[in-house]
Design an enzyme around this catalytic site. Structure first.
Site, PDB file in Angstrom:
ATOM      1  N   CYS A 139       0.796  -1.228   0.000  1.00  0.00           N
ATOM      2  CA  CYS A 139       0.000   0.000   0.000  1.00  0.00           C
ATOM      3  C   CYS A 139       0.828   1.277   0.000  1.00  0.00           C
ATOM      4  CB  CYS A 139      -0.947   0.007   1.195  1.00  0.00           C
ATOM      5  SG  CYS A 139      -2.086  -1.383   1.206  1.00  0.00           S
ATOM      6  N   CYS A 459       0.346   2.587   6.576  1.00  0.00           N
ATOM      7  CA  CYS A 459       0.762   1.213   6.852  1.00  0.00           C
ATOM      8  C   CYS A 459       0.790   0.451   5.533  1.00  0.00           C
ATOM      9  CB  CYS A 459      -0.217   0.544   7.817  1.00  0.00           C
ATOM     10  SG  CYS A 459      -1.922   0.507   7.206  1.00  0.00           S
TER      11      CYS A 459
END
Length: 475
Positions: A139, A459
């Site tokens: 991500c 994250c």
């Protein structure tokens, strides 16, 4: 060390600012949380360093982020990436031959265009002499694309780099089973009819079962949603709190969309379809409606649902990054400086989603700043529970001392400065493209709100994380 997931709330500060702030009032109804109050630019030191090039974001764009399976469903990833590049060219009018390098992030790769950066660049009309490569870091893939661009410029190898990211979840690669693949390869190598018949005789119907892309962590065999559910339980975050935060995200995103604040979105004429002009996942609802949804991962008692999770999203983003002297020589007025950044990694089992907690104090120390210096926070919202767990961890001396080896907590970001134009829960999360959206949201908010420093954090799968300081360019 005591497992995070068995450590109970009694060991966390029950009277923390977060507990008081979050539990005592609905997030969706506070005017403070609807938008940051306009403030005058504060007089703070600049983060410019002697003998180091200043690196700026001139501007950035993204396609509308859409729910997977909607208007982008018949496209390929390079179509979206090309649209973002074309939008950036139109927005900035940068000559194509000035761009020294192009970098894109992506997670789920289309085999036909494995180096999607190169294919999209050629499709957008960039010179075939302009190198391009693709990176992947879950991500935070486009975060990695941007910081790679920073490295190329800081080292003097380039003056102008385009960084971006793309994800198309509407058409993920689905493979034949391993046994079927092996049989087909063996058939391709067979030289005689007898050899082919021998191989075919070993065929079984279960060979036809497709192999779907993995949704769980390779190292732990646990899905991210399942991990988010456990994390929420470990930090005693209730279902209601998660739903309230999700409603806040959607409400703020809708407000920003209606007020024209999402200026990084560029229209995209989808071949064979209408022109798409805005994100389609923003859905302000009500707590009563959200409460009706069943748990999505841990059933029947989990707290993570479709309403308080980010959704599968198609989209692409791109930013124009330059050496400051080059940008000024070309007549540009940059939006922001890209300053210090930090990558971290930690236990992917119990701390999969705590990257912002670990990265934030490190990047602040590197920049010589404190939480009080930050005017704008843009954190990736994978799940409501993930965001709230990070906020609690950042506000916990116990967590800082026992898990991070720090003497004290970094502190809680003020909610009136936090994701004020919505976040991934509402705007969407095309894995490879979110990082650029975060940076442009921070840059645009700093300009709109008169702040100087923004903190971007996210994250990522594998227990990794990223944080970066964005500094407003002087008006």
């Amino acid at each position: 060390m005591i497992s995070l997931l068995t450590y109970t709330l009694k060991n966390l500060p029950n009277t923390s600012k977060w507990a008081l702030r979050f539990c005592m009032r609905p997030l969706s109804s506070s005017s403070q949380l609807q938008a940051a109050a306009a403030s005058q630019t504060k007089s703070k030191k600049t983060l410019a360093k002697p003998n180091i090039r200043n690196i700026v974001v001139v501007d950035g764009v993204r396609t509308p982020f859409l729910l997977s399976g909607t208007s982008y469903k018949d496209l390929m990833p390079h179509d979206l990436a090309r649209a973002a590049l074309s939008g950036l060219l139109h927005r900035t009018s940068v000559p194509k031959d000035v761009v020294d390098y192009i970098i894109f992030g992506t997670v789920i790769q289309e085999v036909k265009t494995s180096n999607v950066a190169r294919e999209a660049a050629l499709g957008a009309g960039f010179s075939d002499k302009t190198p391009a490569h693709t990176v992947t870091m879950a991500c935070i893939s486009s975060n990695q694309a941007m910081t790679t661009a920073v490295g190329l410029i800081a080292s003097g190898q380039c003056d102008v780099v385009v960084a971006g990211g793309v994800e198309l979840m509407s058409d993920i690669p689905i493979r034949h089973s391993r046994k079927m693949r092996k049989m087909m390869l063996d058939l391709n190598k067979a030289k005689t009819l007898a050899q082919r018949l021998s191989i075919i005789s070993k065929f079984r119907l279960n060979f036809l079962s497709p192999e779907l892309p993995a949704v769980s962590e390779f190292s732990t065999s646990e899905t991210m949603g399942h991990s988010a559910d456990r994390l929420a339980a470990a930090f005693a975050i209730s279902r209601e709190e998660q739903d309230e935060y999700a409603l806040r995200s959607h409400s703020l995103a809708k407000k920003a969309q209606d007020e024209g604040l999402l200026s990084d979105v560029v229209p995209f004429k989808v071949p064979g379809r209408d022109t798409v002009t805005q994100d389609n996942g923003i859905r302000p609802s009500s707590l009563d409606q959200m409460a009706k949804l069943k748990p999505a991962f841990i059933k029947p008692y989990g707290t993570v649902t479709a309403a308080n999770s980010s959704f599968l999203t198609d989209g692409a983003s791109a930013v124009l990054i330059m050496a400051e002297e080059k940008a000024l020589a070309m007549g540009y007025k940059p939006k922001a400086y890209l300053r210090d950044f930090m990558y971290v990694s930690q236990d992917p089992k119990d701390q999969l989603l705590l990257g912002p907690t670990y990265a934030t104090p490190k990047v602040l120390e590197k920049a010589g700043l404190t939480m009080n210096d930050i005017d704008v926070f843009e954190f990736h919202e994978a799940f409501s529970g993930q965001i709230l767990a990070n906020l609690k961890a950042m506000d916990s001396d116990w967590f800082a001392q026992n898990y991070m080896g720090r003497k004290a907590k970094v502190g809680l970001p003020p909610l009136e400065k936090f994701n004020n134009w919505g976040g991934s829960l509402s705007l969407g999360h095309p894995f490879g493209a979110t990082g650029c959206r975060l940076v442009m949201a921070a840059a645009n908010r700093l300009r709109k709100e008169g702040g100087q420093y923004g903190l971007v954090a996210a994250c990522a799968a594998g227990g990794q994380g990223h944080a970066m300081i964005v500094e407003a360019y002087p008006k």
